[in-house]
Write a protein that holds these residues in place. Structure first.
Motif, short mmCIF file in Angstrom:
data_model
loop_
_atom_site.label_atom_id
_atom_site.label_comp_id
_atom_site.label_asym_id
_atom_site.label_seq_id
_atom_site.Cartn_x
_atom_site.Cartn_y
_atom_site.Cartn_z
N CYS A 127 0.75 -1.15 0.04
CA CYS A 127 0.12 0.03 0.12
C CYS A 127 0.76 1.31 0.13
O CYS A 127 0.51 2.25 -0.75
N ILE A 128 1.98 1.36 0.64
CA ILE A 128 2.86 2.38 0.96
C ILE A 128 3.51 2.67 -0.61
O ILE A 128 3.75 3.70 -1.07
N TYR A 129 3.82 1.65 -1.08
CA TYR A 129 4.54 1.47 -2.52
C TYR A 129 3.68 2.19 -3.47
O TYR A 129 3.94 3.01 -4.33
N LEU A 130 2.21 1.91 -3.56
CA LEU A 130 1.40 2.53 -4.18
C LEU A 130 0.93 4.01 -3.83
O LEU A 130 0.23 4.73 -4.80
N GLY A 131 1.48 4.57 -2.71
CA GLY A 131 1.32 5.71 -2.26
C GLY A 131 -0.09 6.10 -1.47
O GLY A 131 -0.48 6.93 -1.30
N LEU A 132 -0.44 4.93 -0.78
CA LEU A 132 -1.51 4.82 0.05
C LEU A 132 -0.91 4.78 1.53
O LEU A 132 0.19 4.27 1.72
N ALA A 133 -2.00 4.74 2.54
CA ALA A 133 -1.68 4.58 3.83
C ALA A 133 -1.33 3.25 4.17
O ALA A 133 -1.95 2.32 3.51
N ALA A 134 -0.53 3.19 5.06
CA ALA A 134 -0.04 1.68 5.39
C ALA A 134 -1.20 0.83 6.22
O ALA A 134 -1.13 -0.52 5.93
N ASP A 135 -2.32 1.40 6.46
CA ASP A 135 -3.35 0.71 7.53
C ASP A 135 -4.38 0.52 6.14
O ASP A 135 -5.60 0.32 6.81
N THR A 136 -4.28 1.04 5.09
CA THR A 136 -5.20 0.73 4.15
C THR A 136 -5.69 -0.81 4.03
O THR A 136 -5.11 -1.88 4.12
N PRO A 137 -7.14 -1.12 4.48
CA PRO A 137 -7.51 -2.60 4.50
C PRO A 137 -7.72 -3.08 2.93
O PRO A 137 -7.78 -2.59 2.14
N LYS A 138 -7.58 -4.34 3.36
CA LYS A 138 -8.11 -5.02 1.90
C LYS A 138 -9.38 -4.86 1.62
O LYS A 138 -10.16 -5.16 2.36
N PRO A 139 -9.74 -4.72 0.30
CA PRO A 139 -11.42 -4.36 0.08
C PRO A 139 -12.05 -5.44 0.39
O PRO A 139 -11.84 -6.60 -0.21
N GLU A 140 -13.23 -5.29 1.00
CA GLU A 140 -14.12 -6.47 1.19
C GLU A 140 -15.61 -6.13 0.95
O GLU A 140 -16.46 -7.03 1.12
N SER A 141 -15.62 -4.88 0.29
CA SER A 141 -17.08 -4.44 0.03
C SER A 141 -17.66 -5.33 -0.97
O SER A 141 -17.25 -5.74 -1.92
N LEU A 142 -19.20 -5.69 -0.81
CA LEU A 142 -19.82 -6.22 -1.84
C LEU A 142 -19.72 -5.74 -3.21
O LEU A 142 -19.43 -6.14 -4.31
N GLU A 143 -19.75 -4.38 -3.15
CA GLU A 143 -19.70 -3.64 -4.53
C GLU A 143 -18.32 -3.90 -5.29
O GLU A 143 -18.17 -4.14 -6.59
N ILE A 144 -17.20 -3.77 -4.54
CA ILE A 144 -15.94 -3.98 -5.23
C ILE A 144 -15.81 -5.29 -5.68
O ILE A 144 -15.37 -5.46 -6.81
N LYS A 145 -16.29 -6.24 -4.97
CA LYS A 145 -16.27 -7.63 -5.32
C LYS A 145 -16.92 -7.92 -6.71
O LYS A 145 -16.47 -8.62 -7.44
N GLU A 146 -18.27 -7.48 -6.86
CA GLU A 146 -19.07 -7.55 -7.66
C GLU A 146 -18.37 -6.76 -9.10
O GLU A 146 -18.52 -7.48 -9.99
N ARG A 147 -17.92 -5.70 -8.75
CA ARG A 147 -17.30 -4.85 -10.14
C ARG A 147 -16.24 -5.64 -10.55
O ARG A 147 -15.99 -5.62 -11.83
N LEU A 148 -15.17 -6.25 -9.77
CA LEU A 148 -14.29 -7.00 -10.10
C LEU A 148 -14.66 -8.12 -11.01
O LEU A 148 -14.16 -8.30 -12.24
N VAL A 149 -15.72 -8.86 -10.59
CA VAL A 149 -16.20 -9.98 -11.50
C VAL A 149 -16.78 -9.35 -12.65
O VAL A 149 -16.97 -10.04 -13.61
N THR A 150 -17.75 -8.26 -12.73
CA THR A 150 -18.18 -7.65 -13.67
C THR A 150 -17.28 -7.33 -14.84
O THR A 150 -17.26 -7.68 -16.11
#
Length: 208
Positions: A127-150
């Motif tokens: 996450c830090i390498y991407l320029g995000l906060a170190a405590d950025t959580p792994k995405p678990e929302s249904l919306e993101i899961k479904e969008r990746l499948v889509t």
């Protein structure tokens, strides 16, 4: 008004060939406006009854050593991660959630193929390498899961059966070695209507 043609680039950071492709994408950027779209390669392979070369035991050493040679020829840094293949669900979801632009997409690939890391084993560092906060959580929302499948399902509908896959004018150009073909097509847009191409696309299968 831009004269560039819109194009979609389907990718999964697990693919070294997708890494090689994005390192050469500037060859296309004067002619194409390319949007990077994350998919799950495993899902795409299953949907198209396909297998990645890393899943075929006899092919693995040939494939991996070819990648080392390809990087040498291209003159770009290259290092295999701790293990391969590995699960990319979480990082692909993160890139989707962040609406990753080319800069972030390239950083994600560099983390795998330059630093030689598996983000599942060092999530905060990734996450830090991407320029995000170190405590950025792994995405678990249904919306993101479904969008990746889509996204993955749409890639199949667009004709992709692996990554990297570039979609231009409803044509799928798969693999890093199709950059030159894409450039030729853009210079000769009637290519696929030519007799030889039209026939090649409909050759009967003698095994059926």
């Amino acid at each position: 008004m831009s004269s560039k043609v819109a194009a979609t680039f389907y990718y999964d950071i697990i693919s070294p060939f997708a890494y090689f492709y994005i390192k050469q994408r500037q060859r296309l950027e004067s002619k194409l406006d390319i949007t990077p779209v994350p998919v799950l390669l495993g899902g795409l392979l299953r949907a198209t009854n396909n297998k990645g070369p890393g899943e075929v035991a006899v092919k693995r050493p040939h494939f991996y050593q070819f990648c080392v040679w390809q990087a040498e020829k291209l003159g770009i840094p290259f290092r295999f991660p701790e293990h391969h293949p590995f699960i990319t669900v979480a990082p692909q979801r993160l890139l989707l959630e962040q609406q990753a632009n080319w800069e972030m997409v390239e950083k994600a690939f560099d983390y795998i193929w330059v630093e030689g890391k598996d983000p599942n084993l060092s999530w905060s560092e990734f996450c830090i390498y991407l320029g995000l906060a170190a405590d950025t959580p792994k995405p678990e929302s249904l919306e993101i899961k479904e969008r990746l499948v889509t996204n993955t399902n749409q890639a199949k509908l667009d004709g992709a059966f692996g990554v990297p896959a570039l979609i231009v004018n409803q044509r799928c150009f798969w693999g890093v070695d199709t950059i030159d073909w894409t450039l030729d097509y853009l210079a000769r847009p009637g290519m696929f209507e030519e007799a030889s191409y039209a026939y090649a696309g409909k050759v009967p299968n003698g095994l059926l």
